[in-house]
Write an enzyme that holds these catalytic residues in place. Structure first.
Site, PDB file in Angstrom:
ATOM      1  N   ARG A  50     -14.120  -4.626  -5.880  1.00  0.00           N
ATOM      2  CA  ARG A  50     -14.335  -5.723  -4.940  1.00  0.00           C
ATOM      3  C   ARG A  50     -14.899  -5.128  -3.652  1.00  0.00           C
ATOM      4  O   ARG A  50     -14.600  -3.981  -3.295  1.00  0.00           O
ATOM      5  CB  ARG A  50     -13.042  -6.481  -4.654  1.00  0.00           C
ATOM      6  CG  ARG A  50     -12.028  -5.723  -3.803  1.00  0.00           C
ATOM      7  CD  ARG A  50     -10.848  -6.602  -3.428  1.00  0.00           C
ATOM      8  NE  ARG A  50      -9.903  -5.912  -2.559  1.00  0.00           N
ATOM      9  CZ  ARG A  50      -9.963  -5.920  -1.225  1.00  0.00           C
ATOM     10  NH1 ARG A  50     -10.948  -6.557  -0.604  1.00  0.00           N
ATOM     11  NH2 ARG A  50      -9.056  -5.280  -0.503  1.00  0.00           N
ATOM     12  N   TRP A 100     -14.680  -4.346  -0.217  1.00  0.00           N
ATOM     13  CA  TRP A 100     -13.748  -4.325   0.911  1.00  0.00           C
ATOM     14  C   TRP A 100     -14.516  -4.486   2.226  1.00  0.00           C
ATOM     15  O   TRP A 100     -14.023  -5.089   3.172  1.00  0.00           O
ATOM     16  CB  TRP A 100     -12.962  -3.009   0.874  1.00  0.00           C
ATOM     17  CG  TRP A 100     -11.943  -2.840   1.956  1.00  0.00           C
ATOM     18  CD1 TRP A 100     -11.302  -3.827   2.647  1.00  0.00           C
ATOM     19  CD2 TRP A 100     -11.439  -1.608   2.469  1.00  0.00           C
ATOM     20  NE1 TRP A 100     -10.427  -3.284   3.556  1.00  0.00           N
ATOM     21  CE2 TRP A 100     -10.491  -1.924   3.469  1.00  0.00           C
ATOM     22  CE3 TRP A 100     -11.691  -0.267   2.176  1.00  0.00           C
ATOM     23  CZ2 TRP A 100      -9.803  -0.940   4.182  1.00  0.00           C
ATOM     24  CZ3 TRP A 100     -11.001   0.702   2.875  1.00  0.00           C
ATOM     25  CH2 TRP A 100     -10.073   0.364   3.869  1.00  0.00           C
ATOM     26  N   GLN A 148       0.840  -1.191   0.000  1.00  0.00           N
ATOM     27  CA  GLN A 148       0.000   0.000   0.000  1.00  0.00           C
ATOM     28  C   GLN A 148       0.881   1.249   0.000  1.00  0.00           C
ATOM     29  O   GLN A 148       1.769   1.385   0.842  1.00  0.00           O
ATOM     30  CB  GLN A 148      -0.910   0.013   1.230  1.00  0.00           C
ATOM     31  CG  GLN A 148      -1.959  -1.089   1.246  1.00  0.00           C
ATOM     32  CD  GLN A 148      -1.492  -2.364   1.908  1.00  0.00           C
ATOM     33  OE1 GLN A 148      -0.293  -2.588   2.053  1.00  0.00           O
ATOM     34  NE2 GLN A 148      -2.430  -3.208   2.311  1.00  0.00           N
ATOM     35  N   ASP A 179      -6.713  -2.385  -5.944  1.00  0.00           N
ATOM     36  CA  ASP A 179      -7.568  -1.553  -5.075  1.00  0.00           C
ATOM     37  C   ASP A 179      -7.201  -0.075  -5.187  1.00  0.00           C
ATOM     38  O   ASP A 179      -7.143   0.638  -4.180  1.00  0.00           O
ATOM     39  CB  ASP A 179      -7.422  -1.991  -3.615  1.00  0.00           C
ATOM     40  CG  ASP A 179      -7.813  -3.442  -3.380  1.00  0.00           C
ATOM     41  OD1 ASP A 179      -8.432  -4.044  -4.272  1.00  0.00           O
ATOM     42  OD2 ASP A 179      -7.489  -3.970  -2.302  1.00  0.00           O
ATOM     43  N   ASP A 229      -3.431   0.962  -4.007  1.00  0.00           N
ATOM     44  CA  ASP A 229      -4.057   2.005  -3.180  1.00  0.00           C
ATOM     45  C   ASP A 229      -3.620   3.414  -3.599  1.00  0.00           C
ATOM     46  O   ASP A 229      -3.259   4.247  -2.764  1.00  0.00           O
ATOM     47  CB  ASP A 229      -3.742   1.785  -1.699  1.00  0.00           C
ATOM     48  CG  ASP A 229      -4.344   0.500  -1.151  1.00  0.00           C
ATOM     49  OD1 ASP A 229      -5.025  -0.198  -1.923  1.00  0.00           O
ATOM     50  OD2 ASP A 229      -4.133   0.201   0.026  1.00  0.00           O
TER      51      ASP A 229
END
Length: 243
Positions: A230, A232, A132, A176, A155
């Protein structure tokens, strides 16, 4: 679908969506020929709420903790990200920063902030499975991002709190890379580019609140095999539309 709150900000945002080519009157200037050498130093000067950054690459993290600040980057085309000449960059992972937000190259911590024609990057990459590393972290509402290029890997954009709009911009990554928990965001006429296989969004909505992620008339492109999103958290809610 038009959403309360988002509609108001979208209207304001579209009226303000064009940045400037000339230096705004009264702006505090940054870079070669400017008053300050870095944006972080300039933000300590509170004599104006408007800042203008001359062309260049500026390395280091920046936190914006004062409300209603507007930051303009030098550009040759104010209505899009393609003419941007200013890059704010860092390579800080959450693993060393202590949190996702703390790793952000640019961290927005106050409401009413507007960013125009900036390239914002976290170049940490993905050397390990959990990498991340946030380019832009937005922790306050009434936020606008116009003609910006936001790049990272995992991220990239933490759109976490409040009402936010991203217009005529570019956002890239592949794990993500647009995520958050309690924000309503409207992403309009923006290029979303996947740079590998993964998930574009990871909505962390954890209750039946009024928040949405909406992608309106965006171009989704890139490499790899990617999902639009997705869940989370259990109440994840993302809309992709082409009205």
């Amino acid at each position: 679908m038009w959403l309360p709150g988002i509609v108001i900000l979208l209207t304001i945002g579209l009226l303000q969506a064009l940045g400037v080519v000339a230096i705004p009157t009264g702006a505090i200037t940054v870079g070669s020929g400017g008053k300050y050498s870095t944006l972080a130093a300039a933000l300590k000067d509170t004599s104006s709420n408007v800042y203008y950054i001359y062309a260049g690459t500026y390395t280091g993290q920046v936190a914006i903790s004062r409300a209603n600040v507007a930051i303009y980057g030098e550009t040759t085309s104010s209505g899009t990200y393609t003419g941007n000449k200013v890059t704010l960059t860092a390579a800080v992972p959450a693993s060393s920063a202590g949190s996702n937000d703390a790793s952000g190259t640019v961290r927005v911590l106050a409401s009413g902030v507007k960013l125009y024609n900036l390239n914002i990057a976290n170049t940490y990459g993905k050397p390990v499975s959990q990498s991340q590393a946030i380019a832009l972290s937005v922790q306050a509402g009434n936020f606008g991002c116009y003609g910006c290029k936001i790049t990272g890997t995992q991220d990239t954009l933490l759109a976490n709190v409040g009402t936010q709009i991203y217009a005529k911009s570019y956002i890239s990554g592949y794990v993500d890379f647009i995520f958050g928990q309690t924000a309503s965001i409207w992403v309009a006429k923006t290029v979303i580019e996947t740079t590998g296989s993964g998930y574009i969004t990871a909505s962390g909505r954890s209750s039946a609140d009024s928040n949405y992620y909406v992608f309106d008339q965006c171009t989704i492109q890139g490499s790899g095999s990617s999902y639009l999103g997705r869940p989370w958290r259990n109440y994840a809610r993302v809309i992709v539309q082409n009205r």
